[in-house]
Design a protein around this motif. Structure first.
Motif, PDB file in Angstrom:
ATOM      1  N   THR A 180       0.811  -1.220   0.000  1.00 58.14           N
ATOM      2  CA  THR A 180       0.000   0.000   0.000  1.00 58.14           C
ATOM      3  C   THR A 180       0.846   1.273   0.000  1.00 58.14           C
ATOM      4  OG1 THR A 180      -0.236  -0.300   2.386  1.00 58.14           O
ATOM      5  CG2 THR A 180      -2.092  -0.985   1.013  1.00 58.14           C
ATOM      6  N   GLY A 181       2.133   1.150   0.237  1.00 54.79           N
ATOM      7  CA  GLY A 181       3.052   2.260   0.055  1.00 54.79           C
ATOM      8  C   GLY A 181       2.765   3.512   0.855  1.00 54.79           C
ATOM      9  N   GLY A 182       2.159   3.382   2.021  1.00 59.07           N
ATOM     10  CA  GLY A 182       1.851   4.550   2.843  1.00 59.07           C
ATOM     11  C   GLY A 182       0.434   5.059   2.688  1.00 59.07           C
ATOM     12  N   TYR A 183      -0.393   4.348   1.902  1.00 56.26           N
ATOM     13  CA  TYR A 183      -1.771   4.807   1.677  1.00 56.26           C
ATOM     14  C   TYR A 183      -2.585   4.824   2.967  1.00 56.26           C
ATOM     15  CZ  TYR A 183      -6.508   5.043  -0.194  1.00 56.26           C
ATOM     16  OH  TYR A 183      -7.805   5.402  -0.451  1.00 56.26           O
ATOM     17  N   VAL A 184      -2.396   3.832   3.832  1.00 54.86           N
ATOM     18  CA  VAL A 184      -3.150   3.801   5.089  1.00 54.86           C
ATOM     19  C   VAL A 184      -2.755   4.987   5.965  1.00 54.86           C
ATOM     20  CG1 VAL A 184      -3.698   2.463   7.153  1.00 54.86           C
ATOM     21  CG2 VAL A 184      -3.344   1.301   4.970  1.00 54.86           C
ATOM     22  N   ALA A 185      -1.455   5.279   6.002  1.00 49.89           N
ATOM     23  CA  ALA A 185      -1.001   6.452   6.757  1.00 49.89           C
ATOM     24  C   ALA A 185      -1.588   7.727   6.171  1.00 49.89           C
ATOM     25  CB  ALA A 185       0.522   6.520   6.753  1.00 49.89           C
TER      26      ALA A 185
END
Length: 414
Positions: free
Chosen positions: A281-286
Motif C-alpha cells: 500500500t506504500g503509505g496509503y493507510v497512513a
C-alpha cells in the motif's frame, strides 16, 4: 419539481476535467425535495447547446445550465439562449460597473472581452455573481425556469446557494425530504441487504432504502418524503434505529463519516496510539489516517517497508520467515506488527503486505493477494484479502479494510 442539468464544455467530453458540478447540484436539489430527472453534457457548439436546451426544457420544470459564460470567443451560451428565446443581446451596465469595481481593487481595468461578457439576453433576470465576473441568468419560459450559471465550481455553488435554490423553493413548493445514511464496513452489499431484508419489506410506503457500495464499505441510506417534515424525520429515525440494532458493529458512523474519522475518534477517546507498517500500500493507510485534522494526537508515524531488506532491517522480520513463507504471508505481517510496535513505541500497529498488481503474482499467490495484521503487545489478528488485478483498487480496498480491522480490534480489546 423536476430538474434537468446541462453541463457545457468540450473539456468534459474529452475527459480533461471531471464534471463535479452535476453531482454537487444533484445533492443540493435532493435536499430540497427536487427530482433530478436527467443530466446532459454537451460540447461548446451552438447546435449541441440548443438541442440539449430544447430537449431538457420540454421534459423538466427547471433546467440548470453551467458553462460557456466566460469572456472568450468559445463561450457562446448567452448567444444560444438569446436565439432560443428569439431576443437580442444587450449591454448590461450594472454588471459592467460591478466588474469595473472588482478590477479597480486589483489595480487593473476590464478588457474589451469583459465588455462583451456583459452582453446579456434582454429577457434575462441577472443573478449577481459575487465570486466571479460572469453573472448568472434566470429565465421563465412557459411555466418553467431556465438558469444559466458559470461552470467554475465555486462560482456555481455561490449562485446555487444564494440565488437559485431560494428562488426555486419559493416558486415550486415541494414535499419535505429527509435522508439518514448509516455507514457500514466489514460486509458486502448483498450480505447487508440479506440482513435487512425483513426490515426493508416492512418499511412504510413513504420511506425507501438504498445500498451504496464502495471499496470496503457500504452506505445504507434511508430516504423519506412527506408534507410534514417533523413527522417524517421521526419516521426515518425510527427505521434507522431498527437497522442499527440489526447490523450492530457493522455500522461505524452515519451521514458520510469516513472510516478514518471514526477511527480517530475511537483512538483519541481511548487515549491510544497507532502506527502503520506498509508494503504494497506504500503509505496509503497512513495517508488516510493523516487526512483527518488532529491525527497527530494518536498517529505516531509509518514505516513503508516496500523492500524485504527494509522489512528485515527496520521492522526486524526474520530472514528465515521471508525465505520460508515469503513477504506476502501471515507470518510476515505478524512480525511486521511486532517490529512496528517496538520501533514506534505505540499501543497498536497495523501491517500490510501483498501483491497489488497488475503483475508479480503466481498460482500460489495470485495478484490481489494481500495479508493484513493488527495487534498490540499481547494480541495480533490477521486477515487475508483476495482481490482483483486493478492496482489502485487493490490499494484502496486494502486501506479501507485495514482501517476497519483496527476499528474492530479497538472495540473488542479496549
Amino acid at each position: 419539481m423536476t430538474v434537468h442539468i446541462i453541463t457545457i464544455g468540450d473539456e468534459i467530453l474529452i475527459g480533461q476535467i471531471v464534471d463535479t458540478n452535476s453531482a454537487w447540484m444533484g445533492t443540493q436539489l435532493n435536499l430540497i425535495g427536487a427530482a433530478v430527472t436527467g443530466i446532459s453534457t454537451v460540447g461548446d457548439g451552438a447546435e449541441d447547446i440548443r438541442g440539449a436546451l430544447e430537449r431538457a426544457s420540454a421534459q423538466a420544470d427547471v433546467v440548470l445550465m453551467t458553462g460557456g459564460l466566460g469572456p472568450t470567443k468559445d463561450d457562446i451560451t448567452k448567444k444560444v439562449i438569446a436565439d432560443f428565446f428569439g431576443v437580442e443581446l444587450q449591454f448590461h451596465e450594472p454588471t459592467y460597473q460591478r466588474l469595473e469595481g472588482f478590477f479597480r481593487q486589483l489595480g487593473r481595468t476590464p478588457t474589451a472581452a469583459h465588455r462583451t461578457q456583459c452582453m446579456l439576453p434582454t429577457n434575462a433576470e441577472v443573478l449577481t455573481n459575487k465570486m466571479g465576473t460572469a453573472p448568472g441568468m434566470w429565465f421563465e419560459y412557459n411555466g418553467s425556469v431556465i438558469v444559466s450559471m458559470p461552470g467554475v465550481p465555486y462560482e456555481m455553488k455561490y449562485l446555487m446557494t444564494n440565488e437559485v435554490i431560494p428562488r426555486l423553493q419559493e416558486k415550486f413548493p415541494v414535499q419535505a425530504i429527509y435522508h439518514h445514511t448509516l455507514m457500514t464496513a466489514g460486509e458486502g452489499e448483498s450480505r447487508i441487504a440479506e440482513k435487512l431484508e425483513e426490515i426493508e419489506d416492512q418499511l412504510p410506503a413513504h420511506i425507501k432504502l438504498a445500498y451504496l457500495p464502495n471499496l470496503g464499505y457500504v452506505r445504507v441510506r434511508l430516504s423519506g418524503t412527506a408534507m410534514d417534515a417533523a413527522a417524517l424525520q421521526m419516521d426515518v429515525e425510527k427505521e434507522a434505529g431498527r437497522i442499527r440494532e440489526r447490523l450492530g458493529d457493522l455500522i461505524y458512523g452515519q451521514n458520510d463519516e469516513s472510516l478514518e474519522e471514526n477511527l480517530g475518534h475511537l483512538l483519541r477517546n481511548r487515549k491510544l496510539t497507532l502506527t502503520t507498517a506498509e508494503s504494497c500500500t506504500g503509505g496509503y493507510v497512513a495517508h488516510l489516517i493523516t487526512s483527518v485534522a488532529g491525527s497527530s494526537d494518536y498517529f505516531m508515524g509509518s514505516i513503508v517497508a516496500y523492500a524485504n531488506a527494509i522489512k528485515q532491517d527496520l521492522l526486524g522480520v526474520d530472514p528465515a520467515t521471508l525465505e520460508t513463507h515469503g513477504a506476502v504471508s501471515e507470518a510476515t505481517v505478524r512480525e511486521m506488527v511486532s517490529g512496528a510496535l517496538k520501533v514506534m513505541k505505540t499501543d497498536l500497529a497495523v501491517a500490510i503486505s501483498g501483491i497489488a498488481g497488475p503483475g508479480g503474482g503466481s498460482p500460489e499467490k495470485p495478484v490481489g493477494t494481500i495479508w493484513m495484521a493488527v495487534g498490540n503487545a499481547t494480541t495480533t489478528e490477521v486477515f487475508k484479502l483476495q482481490s482483483g488485478k486493478d492496482r489502485l483498487k487493490n490499494i484502496q480496498y486494502a486501506g479501507n479494510i485495514a482501517l476497519n480491522m483496527v476499528r474492530k480490534f479497538v472495540l473488542k480489546h479496549y
